[in-house]
Design a protein around this motif. Structure first.
Motif, PDB file in Angstrom:
ATOM      1  N   TRP A 197       0.810  -1.216   0.000  1.00  7.06           N
ATOM      2  CA  TRP A 197       0.000   0.000   0.000  1.00  7.06           C
ATOM      3  C   TRP A 197       0.842   1.265   0.000  1.00  7.06           C
ATOM      4  O   TRP A 197       0.345   2.340  -0.348  1.00  7.06           O
ATOM      5  N   THR A 198       2.103   1.162   0.398  1.00 12.73           N
ATOM      6  CA  THR A 198       2.971   2.342   0.390  1.00 12.73           C
ATOM      7  C   THR A 198       3.898   2.370  -0.817  1.00 12.73           C
ATOM      8  O   THR A 198       4.785   3.220  -0.891  1.00 12.73           O
ATOM      9  N   THR A 201       5.391   2.851  -4.649  1.00 16.64           N
ATOM     10  CA  THR A 201       5.319   3.962  -5.612  1.00 16.64           C
ATOM     11  C   THR A 201       4.240   3.721  -6.657  1.00 16.64           C
ATOM     12  O   THR A 201       3.522   4.655  -7.052  1.00 16.64           O
ATOM     13  N   TRP A 255       0.619   4.509  -5.173  1.00 17.63           N
ATOM     14  CA  TRP A 255       0.345   5.929  -4.988  1.00 17.63           C
ATOM     15  C   TRP A 255       0.412   6.709  -6.294  1.00 17.63           C
ATOM     16  O   TRP A 255      -0.277   7.723  -6.459  1.00 17.63           O
ATOM     17  N   SER A 256       1.219   6.259  -7.246  1.00 19.72           N
ATOM     18  CA  SER A 256       1.253   6.904  -8.561  1.00 19.72           C
ATOM     19  C   SER A 256      -0.085   6.736  -9.284  1.00 19.72           C
ATOM     20  O   SER A 256      -0.594   7.670  -9.904  1.00 19.72           O
ATOM     21  N   PHE A 314      -3.030   6.158  -7.791  1.00 17.58           N
ATOM     22  CA  PHE A 314      -4.016   6.983  -7.093  1.00 17.58           C
ATOM     23  C   PHE A 314      -3.897   8.439  -7.524  1.00 17.58           C
ATOM     24  O   PHE A 314      -4.902   9.123  -7.753  1.00 17.58           O
ATOM     25  N   GLY A 315      -2.667   8.936  -7.620  1.00 15.17           N
ATOM     26  CA  GLY A 315      -2.461  10.313  -8.069  1.00 15.17           C
ATOM     27  C   GLY A 315      -2.940  10.523  -9.491  1.00 15.17           C
ATOM     28  O   GLY A 315      -3.557  11.557  -9.810  1.00 15.17           O
TER      29      GLY A 315
END
Length: 322
Positions: free
Chosen positions: A190-191, A193, A196-197, A199-200
């Motif tokens: 979940w952490t 790259t 989160w990329s 999601f962004g």
């Protein structure tokens, strides 16, 4: 559902896309095909939906690999607009005083399909090969195509708006980049790259989508109307109810079929699971006409709240009794 990973030779997270992709394509296709129905009349678009259901079912029937199977399931999702398109035909072909009962009949037919389809599908999968389920679905899709061609009346176009292909691409991209990290987060971390990329990227794509919908003359989704309080609250309620219903349809079979050694599985066979799930369809069949009459007498808000309370009580009862 619990056996998909072994049937497709993949992980449980990857196999979940057999369900997710159908909802993803349906989410994009419903507003797009609805617009096409307004532009060209619902009958030809209903026929296109039937073709997509048939082709998608055949694609899934001919494979045991993940990628083509997911492609087939995605094509099946393009048939989901049949329901709203059918309702638009009802509104044009049925007298106004009978529209509510006719819509209730459509809802009850979904219940009949669920009540019969779940145990029947289990019998087919147990006694024959699971691919036969998709051959049957292809036959149903072809049957729908014939019925739409000969029985659905012609309803004239009601709009001269243009299609919004860029809006459809942005909506699909935003949903894909949102659902992919949710599905793979436990595997990738979940952490990580990548998670989160994505999601962004989803936030960025949805921002561009919203800006485009507010700018274009013929938006795929009319955000100005969507943000009005009655529409917004109804959509939020629909998302919540959909989460509750699809959550049970996905989690319920797994709990029923998983071995008792897991500590939470009930060790039921596929047929037993289908029979356990069938009462939900029967309840829909019974409650749909009642809900239509209730909405006519007490209003849709009262009916929606009553239905949500019933769902909540059912979940609470399951928590206490299971």
């Amino acid at each position: 559902i619990p056996e998909l990973p072994s049937l497709l030779h993949t992980s449980a997270a990857n196999a979940s896309w057999a369900i997710t992709v159908t909802l993803l394509t349906a989410a994009v296709a419903t507003p797009m095909f609805g617009r096409l129905g307004d532009m060209y009349g619902p009958k030809p678009i209903l026929m296109v939906c039937a073709v997509m259901l048939t082709v998608g079912s055949l694609t899934s029937a001919l494979t045991s690999s993940l990628v083509p199977f997911v492609v087939g399931r995605g094509l099946q999702g393009l048939a989901m607009p049949i329901i709203p398109l059918g309702i638009s035909v009802l509104r044009a072909a049925v007298p106004p005083d009978r529209v509510g009962s006719a819509m209730g009949l459509i809802s009850s037919s979904l219940g009949v399909g669920g009540a019969l389809g779940l145990p029947l599908s289990a019998v087919i999968a147990d006694a024959f090969d699971w691919h036969l389920l998709f051959w049957c679905a292809a036959g149903l899709g072809f049957g729908l195509l014939v019925l739409f061609a000969f029985l659905v009346p012609h309803v004239p176009a009601t709009s001269t708006d243009r299609l919004d292909p860029l809006g459809a691409v942005l909506l699909a991209g935003g949903l894909l980049t949102l659902l992919l990290p949710i599905t793979k987060g436990s595997t990738w971390g979940w952490t990580s790259t990548a998670v989160w990329s994505l999601f962004g990227a989803s936030v960025l794509i949805f921002t561009v989508f919203a800006a485009w919908q507010l700018r274009t003359a013929a938006p795929m989704v009319d955000l100005r109307t969507t943000l009005k309080r009655p529409v917004l609250t109804t959509n939020v309620a629909s998302v919540a109810v959909g989460f509750a219903l699809f959550g049970m349809s996905l989690i319920g079979p797994q709990i029923l079929e998983l071995p008792t050694e897991t500590g939470f599985g009930l060790g039921q066979s596929m047929l037993q699971t289908g029979l356990w799930m069938a009462p939900g369809g029967l309840a829909m069949m019974i409650s749909a006409p009642i809900a239509a009459r209730m909405a006519a007498k007490r209003g849709p808000r009262f009916t929606l709240v009553a239905g949500a309370l019933i769902i909540a009580c059912a979940y609470l009862a399951g928590r206490v009794l299971v």
